[in-house]
Design an enzyme around this catalytic site. Structure first.
Site, short mmCIF file in Angstrom:
data_model
loop_
_atom_site.label_atom_id
_atom_site.label_comp_id
_atom_site.label_asym_id
_atom_site.label_seq_id
_atom_site.Cartn_x
_atom_site.Cartn_y
_atom_site.Cartn_z
N GLY A 149 -27.44 -24.32 -26.33
CA GLY A 149 -27.13 -24.54 -27.74
C GLY A 149 -25.89 -23.79 -28.20
N ASN A 150 -25.66 -22.60 -27.65
CA ASN A 150 -24.52 -21.81 -28.13
C ASN A 150 -23.18 -22.41 -27.70
OD1 ASN A 150 -25.06 -21.06 -25.42
ND2 ASN A 150 -23.82 -19.23 -25.69
N LYS A 205 -44.07 -29.71 -29.21
CA LYS A 205 -42.68 -29.36 -29.53
C LYS A 205 -42.33 -29.84 -30.94
CE LYS A 205 -38.04 -29.44 -27.66
NZ LYS A 205 -37.91 -28.00 -27.83
N LYS A 208 -34.00 -29.77 -21.51
CA LYS A 208 -32.71 -30.01 -20.84
C LYS A 208 -32.56 -29.18 -19.55
CE LYS A 208 -29.48 -26.45 -21.72
NZ LYS A 208 -30.40 -25.40 -22.06
N LYS A 210 -35.68 -22.12 -18.14
CA LYS A 210 -34.47 -21.93 -17.34
C LYS A 210 -34.82 -21.34 -15.97
CE LYS A 210 -31.80 -20.88 -21.44
NZ LYS A 210 -31.67 -22.29 -21.80
#
Ligand code: ADP
Ligand code: MG
Length: 309
Positions: free
Chosen positions: A11-12, A127, A210, A272
């Site tokens: 996102g960053n 979610k 993702k 992740k």
């Protein structure tokens, strides 16, 4: 040695608004082109949280103002977010390549990802996505058959399932473009979730993580590296505590132990690390790297970040 690399942008790397995004993708493009300049083959994937939320909200407002127009399904909103983000990314990468005298095509592939209708995630959609609703708005949605839950005292939100990605539908296209030397952007926002019904692909009301989708992509193109670029330079244990320890390398055994200890937050670092482990475990010369966007090149050179091997 030139490597085939999947770079997953967090996102960053994209920011929250159109203006943020146009600035942020320039930085992302620098990090990506650093690797291309070194001779690596690159496929870029990315998140879409704020963007898909924005698109969905805009579509919901449109529907409210024109009740005869049906609501746009989430899968279509994900498709829109892939195009919107891909458009900015491919232009930023193209410009950075040209600035460095590199002539290369850059293309965004609208990517669908097959999910399993029997995935356990469908039994417990958890979610939260999109805009916040009042109790009244929530009741209206519930009456339409939507699943809505209270989100941490902030209001009501739709909740969707987050099933695991099984297969990338456009994978042969991605490979063909790669073989032609094109820089490919694919699997944005975890991909558009679909179920296959014979030859028909049906969009699913879900959001795929993702990081997991990037792992599936990396395996399918037989990548050497999965690089997950995020807001921290390294993965830590005792994160946020006085005795925090930043890790340069994690073996699969250590990662399993840390997961059992609850070292990685479920909504952020855990997917992740899990995606990184799964890719690293899938082949002898496959490595995963988690680091900051601006450290991608140093990370590949073994100078920073957390390597999972
Ligand atoms: P992205 O948008 O890149 O997916 P996330 O916010 O979902 O980013 O995940 C990255 C965040 O995970 C970091 O910024 C950090 O705050 C958080 N985090 C949680 N646990 C850890 C950990 N053990 N080590 C490092 N970061 C962690
Ligand atoms: Mg995340």
């Amino acid at each position: 040695m030139n490597k085939r690399i999947v770079i997953a942008l967090g996102g960053n790397a994209l920011g929250n608004t159109l203006k943020d995004q146009m600035e942020s993708v320039k930085q992302a493009a620098k990090a990506i082109v650093d690797l291309i300049e070194d001779g690596h083959e690159v496929v870029v994937s990315h998140g879409n949280g704020p963007q898909v939320g924005m698109i969905q909200m805009a579509m919901a407002e449109y529907h409210k103002a024109n009740p005869l127009v049906p609501m746009i399904p989430l899968s279509v909103c994900v498709a829109m977010s892939q195009a919107y983000i891909g458009y900015d990314l491919q232009n930023a990468i193209r410009e950075e390549l040209l600035d460095r005298g590199i002539e290369k095509g850059v293309a965004t592939v609208i990517t669908q990802v097959r999910v399993d209708p029997l995935d356990k995630a469908f039994e417990n959609p958890s979610k939260p996505i999109g805009y916040f609703m009042t109790k009244e708005e929530a009741d209206l949605e519930i009456a339409k058959g939507e699943l809505v839950k209270e989100d941490a005292g902030r209001g009501y939100r739709k909740v969707v399932a987050s099933p695991r990605p099984v297969e990338i539908i456009e994978i042969d296209t991605v490979k063909a473009l790669l073989d032609q030397g094109v820089v490919v952007i694919a699997g944005g926002g975890g991909g558009i979730p679909v179920m296959s019904q014979g030859h028909h692909l049906k969009g699913v009301n879900a959001v795929i993580d993702k990081d997991f989708a990037s792992g599936v992509l990396a395996k399918a193109i037989d990548a050497d590296y999965l690089i997950i670029l995020t807001a921290v330079e390294k993965v830590a244990i005792n994160y946020g505590k006085p005795d925090v320890k930043w890790l340069s390398e994690i073996s699969l055994e250590e990662a399993k132990k840390y997961i059992e200890e609850g070292q990685f937050a479920p909504g952020s670092m855990l997917p992740k690390v899990e995606a990184a482990m799964d890719f690293a475990a899938s082949g002898k010369n496959r490595y995963s790297l988690i680091t900051l966007m601006e450290k991608a090149k140093e990370g590949i050179d073994g100078k920073t970040g957390t390597i999972i091997r």
